[in-house]
Structures are given as structure tokens and as C-alpha cells.
Design a protein around this motif. Structure first.
Motif, PDB file in Angstrom:
ATOM      1  N   GLN A  53      14.019  13.952   1.765  1.00 49.80           N
ATOM      2  CA  GLN A  53      14.684  13.235   2.856  1.00 49.80           C
ATOM      3  C   GLN A  53      13.758  13.132   4.074  1.00 49.80           C
ATOM      4  N   LEU A  54      13.088  14.226   4.412  1.00 54.40           N
ATOM      5  CA  LEU A  54      12.179  14.225   5.559  1.00 54.40           C
ATOM      6  C   LEU A  54      10.957  13.343   5.313  1.00 54.40           C
ATOM      7  N   GLN A  55      10.478  13.318   4.088  1.00 48.39           N
ATOM      8  CA  GLN A  55       9.357  12.430   3.760  1.00 48.39           C
ATOM      9  C   GLN A  55       9.766  10.969   3.918  1.00 48.39           C
ATOM     10  N   ALA A  56      10.993  10.649   3.539  1.00 44.70           N
ATOM     11  CA  ALA A  56      11.499   9.279   3.703  1.00 44.70           C
ATOM     12  C   ALA A  56      11.620   8.925   5.184  1.00 44.70           C
ATOM     13  N   ILE A  57      12.084   9.877   5.982  1.00 41.64           N
ATOM     14  CA  ILE A  57      12.196   9.642   7.427  1.00 41.64           C
ATOM     15  C   ILE A  57      10.804   9.435   8.026  1.00 41.64           C
ATOM     16  N   ALA A  58       9.851  10.256   7.623  1.00 43.76           N
ATOM     17  CA  ALA A  58       8.481  10.118   8.126  1.00 43.76           C
ATOM     18  C   ALA A  58       7.906   8.754   7.765  1.00 43.76           C
ATOM     19  N   LYS A  59       8.094   8.340   6.524  1.00 44.53           N
ATOM     20  CA  LYS A  59       7.561   7.046   6.073  1.00 44.53           C
ATOM     21  C   LYS A  59       8.209   5.897   6.839  1.00 44.53           C
ATOM     22  N   LYS A  60       9.524   5.954   7.010  1.00 43.58           N
ATOM     23  CA  LYS A  60      10.228   4.893   7.736  1.00 43.58           C
ATOM     24  C   LYS A  60       9.750   4.844   9.190  1.00 43.58           C
ATOM     25  N   SER A  61       9.571   6.017   9.802  1.00 45.33           N
ATOM     26  CA  SER A  61       9.096   6.067  11.188  1.00 45.33           C
ATOM     27  C   SER A  61       7.672   5.527  11.300  1.00 45.33           C
ATOM     28  N   GLU A  62       6.820   5.864  10.335  1.00 42.49           N
ATOM     29  CA  GLU A  62       5.450   5.325  10.327  1.00 42.49           C
ATOM     30  C   GLU A  62       5.462   3.809  10.231  1.00 42.49           C
ATOM     31  N   ASP A  63       6.288   3.282   9.342  1.00 40.54           N
ATOM     32  CA  ASP A  63       6.389   1.824   9.175  1.00 40.54           C
ATOM     33  C   ASP A  63       6.904   1.153  10.434  1.00 40.54           C
ATOM     34  N   THR A  64       7.892   1.771  11.079  1.00 36.63           N
ATOM     35  CA  THR A  64       8.445   1.217  12.318  1.00 36.63           C
ATOM     36  C   THR A  64       7.400   1.268  13.429  1.00 36.63           C
ATOM     37  N   ALA A  65       6.667   2.380  13.504  1.00 38.55           N
ATOM     38  CA  ALA A  65       5.598   2.489  14.503  1.00 38.55           C
ATOM     39  C   ALA A  65       4.563   1.397  14.290  1.00 38.55           C
ATOM     40  N   LYS A  66       4.191   1.145  13.066  1.00 37.12           N
ATOM     41  CA  LYS A  66       3.197   0.096  12.754  1.00 37.12           C
ATOM     42  C   LYS A  66       3.718  -1.279  13.173  1.00 37.12           C
ATOM     43  N   MET A  67       5.005  -1.534  12.904  1.00 36.18           N
ATOM     44  CA  MET A  67       5.598  -2.813  13.290  1.00 36.18           C
ATOM     45  C   MET A  67       5.524  -3.005  14.806  1.00 36.18           C
ATOM     46  N   TYR A  68       5.889  -1.957  15.566  1.00 34.88           N
ATOM     47  CA  TYR A  68       5.848  -2.065  17.027  1.00 34.88           C
ATOM     48  C   TYR A  68       4.418  -2.149  17.545  1.00 34.88           C
ATOM     49  N   LEU A  69       3.499  -1.483  16.882  1.00 35.86           N
ATOM     50  CA  LEU A  69       2.091  -1.598  17.259  1.00 35.86           C
ATOM     51  C   LEU A  69       1.635  -3.049  17.145  1.00 35.86           C
ATOM     52  N   LEU A  70       1.947  -3.675  16.025  1.00 29.75           N
ATOM     53  CA  LEU A  70       1.545  -5.064  15.822  1.00 29.75           C
ATOM     54  C   LEU A  70       2.203  -5.998  16.829  1.00 29.75           C
ATOM     55  N   LYS A  71       3.459  -5.741  17.158  1.00 34.77           N
ATOM     56  CA  LYS A  71       4.146  -6.558  18.162  1.00 34.77           C
ATOM     57  C   LYS A  71       3.519  -6.367  19.541  1.00 34.77           C
ATOM     58  N   ALA A  72       3.196  -5.132  19.885  1.00 37.25           N
ATOM     59  CA  ALA A  72       2.565  -4.866  21.184  1.00 37.25           C
ATOM     60  C   ALA A  72       1.219  -5.556  21.269  1.00 37.25           C
ATOM     61  N   VAL A  73       0.429  -5.437  20.210  1.00 37.10           N
ATOM     62  CA  VAL A  73      -0.904  -6.043  20.195  1.00 37.10           C
ATOM     63  C   VAL A  73      -0.793  -7.557  20.319  1.00 37.10           C
ATOM     64  N   LYS A  74       0.120  -8.151  19.569  1.00 35.65           N
ATOM     65  CA  LYS A  74       0.308  -9.607  19.628  1.00 35.65           C
ATOM     66  C   LYS A  74       0.726 -10.050  21.036  1.00 35.65           C
ATOM     67  N   THR A  75       1.589  -9.273  21.664  1.00 33.68           N
ATOM     68  CA  THR A  75       2.068  -9.619  23.008  1.00 33.68           C
ATOM     69  C   THR A  75       0.954  -9.471  24.043  1.00 33.68           C
ATOM     70  N   TYR A  76       0.243  -8.344  24.014  1.00 38.70           N
ATOM     71  CA  TYR A  76      -0.869  -8.139  24.954  1.00 38.70           C
ATOM     72  C   TYR A  76      -1.955  -9.198  24.743  1.00 38.70           C
ATOM     73  N   LYS A  77      -2.209  -9.518  23.497  1.00 38.95           N
ATOM     74  CA  LYS A  77      -3.217 -10.554  23.198  1.00 38.95           C
ATOM     75  C   LYS A  77      -2.763 -11.899  23.761  1.00 38.95           C
ATOM     76  N   GLY A  78      -1.476 -12.205  23.618  1.00 38.82           N
ATOM     77  CA  GLY A  78      -0.932 -13.447  24.163  1.00 38.82           C
ATOM     78  C   GLY A  78      -1.092 -13.543  25.672  1.00 38.82           C
ATOM     79  N   LEU A  79      -1.022 -12.409  26.330  1.00 34.25           N
ATOM     80  CA  LEU A  79      -1.201 -12.375  27.786  1.00 34.25           C
ATOM     81  C   LEU A  79      -2.676 -12.436  28.162  1.00 34.25           C
ATOM     82  N   THR A  80      -3.476 -11.570  27.564  1.00 30.36           N
ATOM     83  CA  THR A  80      -4.863 -11.416  28.016  1.00 30.36           C
ATOM     84  C   THR A  80      -5.801 -12.516  27.531  1.00 30.36           C
TER      85      THR A  80
END
Length: 181
Positions: A53-80
Motif C-alpha cells: 500500500q505504501l509503495q503504491a502511495i509513493a508511486k502515485k505521489s511521484e507521478d503526481t509530482a512529475k505532472m506538477y513539475l511539467l506543468k510548472a516548467v511549461k508555465t514558467y517557460k511560457g512566461l520567460t
């Protein structure tokens, strides 16, 4: 708000980009921490079911972190990267946050390119020492001690920065390593 704000409203639209990038970056850091917490708890799990169960939570959190990283990068790139926003008053901050976000996601080459843009376009920014520090640490890690030393020396030109003591410390390590060679 970004989509509904006309490009003619430069200050307002650029600020929306900045705020959105900042929110995505904070979400990325949150989920990266949740993934680390779950990974630590896996070792403490008492049953295989808890561990799974904890491994599944870790994997889901990693995937969510990656998604937000890509969104942040895309947004900052759009600005800069948008020439319309070149006079945005917080552009140096946006570039620093962009580079920092890339660095946190382990996109070091891309982060250094953003920091380089910050150094070239905003040489008087309060983020200059931290940008130099990112380069210095990179050069130290790859064993380019002369380049690392030069960048740490750049950091030392800003005695009020929080990185000042750390730069001194790393210079000590460089001198120690050079004395051994």
C-alpha cells in the motif's frame, strides 16, 4: 485567467503566469515530499500488505509530482520565453524559480541554461549569487575544480547572501582537493 486575459494586458497576464508557475512548483514539492515520506514508511511497514500500500502511495505521489513539475516548467517557460513579457518586473524572480524548479526535478542542463539567462539579462538581481552557486556546485560535482572555484568566488562577492558561508566551505574543499593532487 491566462486564456481570458488579452495579451495587451501585459502586466496582469505575466503576473498570472508567474503565480500559476509558483503554484504548480509548490504542488510538485509537496508531492515529492509525500513520495519520500511514503518511501521511508515502506521500510517501517509491518506486513506485506502495508508495504504494498505504501509503495503504491509513493508511486502515485511521484507521478503526481512529475505532472506538477511539467506543468510548472511549461508555465514558467511560457512566461520567460515570451518577448511580450520581457519587461515583467519580477522576471528575474521568475527565471530563478524556473531554474530552481528544473534543478529540483533533476533537469540540471536545462536549469543551468535558465540560470545563465538570469545572469546575462539581470546582472543586478538578488538571485545572481544563487545562480552562480548552481553553476559552482555543478562544476564541483563533475570535478572541474577551477571552474567551480571561479563560481564560488562570484558568490563571495555578495556577503549578505545566505549562500556566502556555503561558498566559503566549498572553496575549502576545493583547496583541500587541489593540495592532494
Amino acid at each position: 485567467l491566462i486564456d481570458s486575459t488579452p495579451d495587451s494586458e501585459v502586466e496582469e497576464k505575466s503576473d498570472y503566469y508567474f503565480r500559476l508557475g509558483e503554484l504548480y512548483a509548490k504542488q510538485q514539492r509537496l508531492f515529492r515530499l509525500k513520495a519520500a515520506e511514503a518511501a521511508i514508511n515502506v521500510a517501517k511497514a509491518k506486513t506485506p500488505a502495508q508495504k504494498s500500500q505504501l509503495q503504491a502511495i509513493a508511486k502515485k505521489s511521484e507521478d503526481t509530482a512529475k505532472m506538477y513539475l511539467l506543468k510548472a516548467v511549461k508555465t514558467y517557460k511560457g512566461l520567460t520565453d515570451n518577448d511580450t513579457f520581457r519587461n515583467y518586473p519580477k522576471m528575474d524572480m521568475a527565471l530563478f524559480y524556473y531554474g530552481y524548479t528544473l534543478q529540483g526535478g533533476k533537469y540540471m542542463k536545462e536549469a543551468r541554461a535558465v540560470y545563465d539567462k538570469l545572469l546575462k539579462n539581470y546582472p543586478n538581481s538578488k538571485y545572481v549569487p544563487e545562480a552562480h552557486l548552481a553553476f559552482a556546485d555543478y562544476y564541483f560535482e563533475v570535478g572541474q575544480l577551477a571552474d567551480a572555484e571561479a563560481r564560488y568566488q562570484q558568490v563571495l562577492k555578495f556577503p549578505k547572501t545566505t549562500a556566502y558561508g556555503y561558498a566559503h566551505y566549498k572553496l575549502g574543499w576545493i583547496h583541500l582537493q587541489l593540495a592532494r593532487n
